[in-house]
Motif scaffolding. Structure first.
Motif, PDB file in Angstrom:
ATOM      1  N   GLU A 285     155.703  -5.270  50.804  1.00 22.18           N
ATOM      2  CA  GLU A 285     154.625  -5.187  51.793  1.00 22.18           C
ATOM      3  C   GLU A 285     155.176  -4.920  53.185  1.00 22.18           C
ATOM      4  O   GLU A 285     154.612  -4.140  53.957  1.00 22.18           O
ATOM      5  CB  GLU A 285     153.813  -6.483  51.791  1.00 22.18           C
ATOM      6  CG  GLU A 285     152.963  -6.674  50.535  1.00 22.18           C
ATOM      7  CD  GLU A 285     152.357  -8.043  50.420  1.00 22.18           C
ATOM      8  OE1 GLU A 285     151.306  -8.178  49.759  1.00 22.18           O
ATOM      9  OE2 GLU A 285     152.926  -9.008  50.983  1.00 22.18           O
ATOM     10  N   LEU A 286     156.319  -5.554  53.514  1.00 15.06           N
ATOM     11  CA  LEU A 286     156.943  -5.305  54.818  1.00 15.06           C
ATOM     12  C   LEU A 286     157.418  -3.869  54.930  1.00 15.06           C
ATOM     13  O   LEU A 286     157.309  -3.245  55.994  1.00 15.06           O
ATOM     14  CB  LEU A 286     158.116  -6.275  55.013  1.00 15.06           C
ATOM     15  CG  LEU A 286     157.750  -7.747  55.237  1.00 15.06           C
ATOM     16  CD1 LEU A 286     159.006  -8.611  55.241  1.00 15.06           C
ATOM     17  CD2 LEU A 286     156.985  -7.917  56.555  1.00 15.06           C
ATOM     18  N   ALA A 287     157.948  -3.317  53.824  1.00 14.05           N
ATOM     19  CA  ALA A 287     158.418  -1.935  53.832  1.00 14.05           C
ATOM     20  C   ALA A 287     157.256  -0.967  54.029  1.00 14.05           C
ATOM     21  O   ALA A 287     157.358   0.006  54.792  1.00 14.05           O
ATOM     22  CB  ALA A 287     159.159  -1.628  52.528  1.00 14.05           C
ATOM     23  N   GLU A 288     156.119  -1.247  53.369  1.00 12.71           N
ATOM     24  CA  GLU A 288     154.934  -0.394  53.528  1.00 12.71           C
ATOM     25  C   GLU A 288     154.403  -0.463  54.957  1.00 12.71           C
ATOM     26  O   GLU A 288     153.968   0.544  55.527  1.00 12.71           O
ATOM     27  CB  GLU A 288     153.854  -0.820  52.540  1.00 12.71           C
ATOM     28  CG  GLU A 288     154.184  -0.514  51.079  1.00 12.71           C
ATOM     29  CD  GLU A 288     153.074  -0.966  50.151  1.00 12.71           C
ATOM     30  OE1 GLU A 288     151.977  -1.338  50.659  1.00 12.71           O
ATOM     31  OE2 GLU A 288     153.288  -0.953  48.929  1.00 12.71           O
ATOM     32  N   HIS A 289     154.445  -1.658  55.537  1.00 18.48           N
ATOM     33  CA  HIS A 289     153.978  -1.831  56.915  1.00 18.48           C
ATOM     34  C   HIS A 289     154.852  -1.036  57.879  1.00 18.48           C
ATOM     35  O   HIS A 289     154.354  -0.355  58.784  1.00 18.48           O
ATOM     36  CB  HIS A 289     153.995  -3.315  57.274  1.00 18.48           C
ATOM     37  CG  HIS A 289     153.531  -3.613  58.672  1.00 18.48           C
ATOM     38  ND1 HIS A 289     152.252  -3.389  59.101  1.00 18.48           N
ATOM     39  CD2 HIS A 289     154.210  -4.117  59.750  1.00 18.48           C
ATOM     40  CE1 HIS A 289     152.134  -3.734  60.375  1.00 18.48           C
ATOM     41  NE2 HIS A 289     153.309  -4.185  60.782  1.00 18.48           N
ATOM     42  N   GLU A 290     156.167  -1.075  57.679  1.00 22.21           N
ATOM     43  CA  GLU A 290     157.093  -0.363  58.553  1.00 22.21           C
ATOM     44  C   GLU A 290     156.901   1.141  58.418  1.00 22.21           C
ATOM     45  O   GLU A 290     156.946   1.868  59.414  1.00 22.21           O
ATOM     46  CB  GLU A 290     158.533  -0.747  58.197  1.00 22.21           C
ATOM     47  CG  GLU A 290     159.585  -0.136  59.110  1.00 22.21           C
ATOM     48  CD  GLU A 290     159.485  -0.618  60.549  1.00 22.21           C
ATOM     49  OE1 GLU A 290     159.935   0.114  61.452  1.00 22.21           O
ATOM     50  OE2 GLU A 290     158.942  -1.719  60.768  1.00 22.21           O
ATOM     51  N   ALA A 291     156.623   1.589  57.192  1.00 19.02           N
ATOM     52  CA  ALA A 291     156.393   3.019  56.983  1.00 19.02           C
ATOM     53  C   ALA A 291     155.125   3.474  57.703  1.00 19.02           C
ATOM     54  O   ALA A 291     155.078   4.571  58.275  1.00 19.02           O
ATOM     55  CB  ALA A 291     156.284   3.312  55.482  1.00 19.02           C
TER      56      ALA A 291
END
Length: 235
Positions: free
Chosen positions: A209-215
């Protein structure tokens, strides 16, 4: 609890200069409920009203000439207010006039006959410092309609003040009524049970979820050709 909301009209501003009471209006509250058992009388002051006072209340010498004198109504008034907590707007003014009338008749002063005095002007100044706190201003502030008030009248002003006072002091009572049932809301002796809040559970975002948010933020930065407002607000 018995409370009386009281107002007077007078021939002028100074009882020590001989000004007299020409009207008394009182509204009864029992446990913060209007009972409809009001007290109202016009009084012959045996003198003319000053022009400024007459412009406020409109009670002419001719109108008052056949009304009872204060000595004729004082026993009924004393019985009505006896032992009650009395609510007055700018209490020193009305009490000063009542005390002057009582002194003429060798009767105990006002505070000796009642169970206490609440001055709503003092309350309003504490609650709304720096603002206008006349009865008209408080009616506007608390949504109490005074559209029918062309002139000042003791009973009308007492009725308006009763509504204003209930609105000014409604906070805790409204909370009690929202939390309790109908029977409890009508009983001021019922104590409400405080319910503890449940434990707050925090669910942190997963790595995916953090990776998707950063993207998503990187995509915003690219579209804006700079740093997005979201990153600025967060940082």
């Amino acid at each position: 609890m018995r409370q009386i909301v009281l107002d007077t009209e007078t021939t002028g501003l100074n009882p020590r200069a001989g000004d007299r009471i020409i009207e008394v209006g009182c509204v009864e509250l029992i446990n913060r409920q209007l009972t409809g058992r009001n007290f109202h009388c016009y009084i012959n002051p045996e003198r003319d009203s000053e022009d400024g006072a007459l412009a406020v209340h409109g009670l002419t010498t001719e109108f008052l000439s056949d009304k009872p004198k204060f000595a004729e109504i004082v026993a009924e008034l004393r019985d009505y207010i006896s032992g009650a907590e009395v609510i007055i707007h700018n209490a020193p003014f009305d009490i000063g006039f009542l005390d002057a009338e009582f002194k003429r008749l060798d009767i105990p002063l006002f505070n000796a006959q009642v169970g206490g005095v609440i001055d709503t002007l003092v309350q309003a100044k504490e609650m709304h410092p720096g603002k206008r706190n006349s009865l008209d201003s408080l009616c506007d502030r608390y949504g109490v309609s005074n559209a029918h008030r062309a002139l000042h009248g003791a009973l009308l002003d007492a009725e308006l003040l009763a509504e204003v006072y209930l609105a000014m002091t409604r906070g805790q009572n409204s909370l009690s009524m929202d939390l309790g049932d109908d029977d409890d809301a009508q009983n001021p002796d019922v104590e409400l049970e405080l319910v503890p809040l449940a434990e707050i559970i925090l669910l942190p975002a997963s790595d995916d979820e953090l990776a998707e948010h950063e993207a998503a933020l990187n995509s915003l930065d690219k579209e804006m050709r700079g740093t997005s407002l979201w990153r600025t607000a967060v940082n």
